[in-house]
Scaffold this motif. Structure first.
Motif, PDB file in Angstrom:
ATOM      1  N   GLY A  96      62.729   6.385  80.402  1.00  0.00           N
ATOM      2  CA  GLY A  96      64.138   6.505  80.774  1.00  0.00           C
ATOM      3  C   GLY A  96      64.462   7.710  81.621  1.00  0.00           C
ATOM      4  O   GLY A  96      65.634   8.052  81.782  1.00  0.00           O
ATOM      5  N   VAL A  97      63.455   8.372  82.183  1.00  0.00           N
ATOM      6  CA  VAL A  97      63.708   9.560  82.984  1.00  0.00           C
ATOM      7  C   VAL A  97      64.166   9.222  84.405  1.00  0.00           C
ATOM      8  O   VAL A  97      64.716  10.065  85.099  1.00  0.00           O
ATOM      9  CB  VAL A  97      62.463  10.488  83.025  1.00  0.00           C
ATOM     10  CG1 VAL A  97      61.383   9.928  83.923  1.00  0.00           C
ATOM     11  CG2 VAL A  97      62.839  11.885  83.451  1.00  0.00           C
ATOM     12  N   THR A  98      64.005   7.990  84.826  1.00  0.00           N
ATOM     13  CA  THR A  98      64.266   7.622  86.223  1.00  0.00           C
ATOM     14  C   THR A  98      65.703   7.879  86.643  1.00  0.00           C
ATOM     15  O   THR A  98      65.945   8.532  87.662  1.00  0.00           O
ATOM     16  CB  THR A  98      63.924   6.133  86.447  1.00  0.00           C
ATOM     17  OG1 THR A  98      62.624   5.890  85.939  1.00  0.00           O
ATOM     18  CG2 THR A  98      63.970   5.793  87.911  1.00  0.00           C
ATOM     19  N   PHE A 102      66.940  10.700  89.372  1.00  0.00           N
ATOM     20  CA  PHE A 102      67.622  10.377  90.629  1.00  0.00           C
ATOM     21  C   PHE A 102      69.017  10.996  90.701  1.00  0.00           C
ATOM     22  O   PHE A 102      69.549  11.180  91.791  1.00  0.00           O
ATOM     23  CB  PHE A 102      67.702   8.864  90.840  1.00  0.00           C
ATOM     24  CG  PHE A 102      66.405   8.265  91.301  1.00  0.00           C
ATOM     25  CD1 PHE A 102      65.743   8.774  92.405  1.00  0.00           C
ATOM     26  CD2 PHE A 102      65.843   7.201  90.634  1.00  0.00           C
ATOM     27  CE1 PHE A 102      64.537   8.233  92.829  1.00  0.00           C
ATOM     28  CE2 PHE A 102      64.642   6.652  91.048  1.00  0.00           C
ATOM     29  CZ  PHE A 102      63.985   7.162  92.145  1.00  0.00           C
ATOM     30  N   MET A 103      69.606  11.316  89.576  1.00  0.00           N
ATOM     31  CA  MET A 103      70.915  11.967  89.592  1.00  0.00           C
ATOM     32  C   MET A 103      70.795  13.483  89.777  1.00  0.00           C
ATOM     33  O   MET A 103      71.614  14.095  90.451  1.00  0.00           O
ATOM     34  CB  MET A 103      71.674  11.664  88.306  1.00  0.00           C
ATOM     35  CG  MET A 103      72.147  10.233  88.224  1.00  0.00           C
ATOM     36  SD  MET A 103      72.941   9.854  86.659  1.00  0.00           S
ATOM     37  CE  MET A 103      74.277  11.004  86.639  1.00  0.00           C
ATOM     38  N   PHE A 108      71.452  19.048  92.091  1.00  0.00           N
ATOM     39  CA  PHE A 108      70.973  20.417  92.208  1.00  0.00           C
ATOM     40  C   PHE A 108      70.747  20.814  93.657  1.00  0.00           C
ATOM     41  O   PHE A 108      70.897  21.989  94.007  1.00  0.00           O
ATOM     42  CB  PHE A 108      69.707  20.624  91.372  1.00  0.00           C
ATOM     43  CG  PHE A 108      70.008  20.834  89.928  1.00  0.00           C
ATOM     44  CD1 PHE A 108      70.241  22.095  89.431  1.00  0.00           C
ATOM     45  CD2 PHE A 108      70.081  19.762  89.063  1.00  0.00           C
ATOM     46  CE1 PHE A 108      70.533  22.301  88.097  1.00  0.00           C
ATOM     47  CE2 PHE A 108      70.375  19.945  87.727  1.00  0.00           C
ATOM     48  CZ  PHE A 108      70.593  21.226  87.237  1.00  0.00           C
ATOM     49  N   GLY A 109      70.410  19.860  94.508  1.00  0.00           N
ATOM     50  CA  GLY A 109      70.302  20.160  95.935  1.00  0.00           C
ATOM     51  C   GLY A 109      71.623  20.612  96.505  1.00  0.00           C
ATOM     52  O   GLY A 109      71.692  21.604  97.237  1.00  0.00           O
ATOM     53  N   VAL A 110      72.691  19.922  96.158  1.00  0.00           N
ATOM     54  CA  VAL A 110      74.026  20.296  96.640  1.00  0.00           C
ATOM     55  C   VAL A 110      74.458  21.636  96.055  1.00  0.00           C
ATOM     56  O   VAL A 110      75.060  22.463  96.747  1.00  0.00           O
ATOM     57  CB  VAL A 110      75.043  19.173  96.316  1.00  0.00           C
ATOM     58  CG1 VAL A 110      76.462  19.629  96.545  1.00  0.00           C
ATOM     59  CG2 VAL A 110      74.743  17.942  97.154  1.00  0.00           C
ATOM     60  N   VAL A 111      74.135  21.878  94.787  1.00  0.00           N
ATOM     61  CA  VAL A 111      74.508  23.153  94.155  1.00  0.00           C
ATOM     62  C   VAL A 111      73.803  24.313  94.854  1.00  0.00           C
ATOM     63  O   VAL A 111      74.446  25.321  95.182  1.00  0.00           O
ATOM     64  CB  VAL A 111      74.184  23.130  92.646  1.00  0.00           C
ATOM     65  CG1 VAL A 111      74.255  24.517  92.048  1.00  0.00           C
ATOM     66  CG2 VAL A 111      75.131  22.198  91.913  1.00  0.00           C
ATOM     67  N   PHE A 112      72.498  24.208  95.105  1.00  0.00           N
ATOM     68  CA  PHE A 112      71.777  25.277  95.786  1.00  0.00           C
ATOM     69  C   PHE A 112      72.336  25.498  97.184  1.00  0.00           C
ATOM     70  O   PHE A 112      72.552  26.624  97.610  1.00  0.00           O
ATOM     71  CB  PHE A 112      70.287  24.923  95.890  1.00  0.00           C
ATOM     72  CG  PHE A 112      69.447  25.383  94.734  1.00  0.00           C
ATOM     73  CD1 PHE A 112      68.288  26.093  94.965  1.00  0.00           C
ATOM     74  CD2 PHE A 112      69.796  25.099  93.428  1.00  0.00           C
ATOM     75  CE1 PHE A 112      67.486  26.512  93.917  1.00  0.00           C
ATOM     76  CE2 PHE A 112      69.011  25.507  92.376  1.00  0.00           C
ATOM     77  CZ  PHE A 112      67.844  26.218  92.609  1.00  0.00           C
TER      78      PHE A 112
END
Length: 147
Positions: A96-98, A102-103, A108-112
């Motif tokens: 169930g990690v998928t 994907f979220m 985190f890309g946007v936060v950085f």
């Protein structure tokens, strides 16, 4: 007590300001000094944040899996661990990690990326301060804007 805390803060700022010039400026091959710690492009920040988000999910998901199994089955940690391994092997910890993966990558890309852009925006606000003080305040203000 307040005097001791203020003294500790001043000592910390002196340590930071003494170390910053050594790490921020480094001579290149021609002997010219250049900024070693420069702000990266937004794309690099986006990729770094995405990678960080992926690592966060891949490392943290097994703990979340055990926590959820404990909540659902009202069992102890060893029982939840044993049941998970029996049902799906070691890979069962990442079942169930998928979707979270994907979220978290774009999040985190946007936060950085936005943290870096916010630091650029507030840099001029603290330009009149000492570099060590300005760096601390820039980071704090950028973090507050992201939050």
């Amino acid at each position: 007590l307040e005097v001791n805390l203020l003294g500790a803060d001043r000592r910390l700022l002196r340590i930071i300001s003494a170390e910053c010039p050594k790490t921020m400026n480094s001579p290149d091959s021609n002997g010219n000094r250049k900024k070693a710690l420069k702000m990266d492009s937004p794309f690099k920040q986006l990729v770094a944040g995405g990678f960080g988000g992926a690592c966060l999910q891949l490392v943290g998901h097994p703990f979340d899996t055990i926590k959820v199994k404990q909540q659902l089955h009202h069992c102890s940690v060893p029982v939840a661990l044993r049941n998970t391994v029996q049902a799906g092997g070691i890979a069962g910890f990442w079942r169930g990690v998928t979707v979270p993966l994907f979220m978290s990558v774009p999040t985190f890309g946007v936060v950085f990326c936005s943290h870096d852009l916010n630091k650029r925006v507030v840099k001029d606000l603290f330009a009149h301060l000492q570099p060590s003080h300005a760096a601390i305040l820039e980071t704090a203000a950028a973090g507050a804007m992201v939050a």
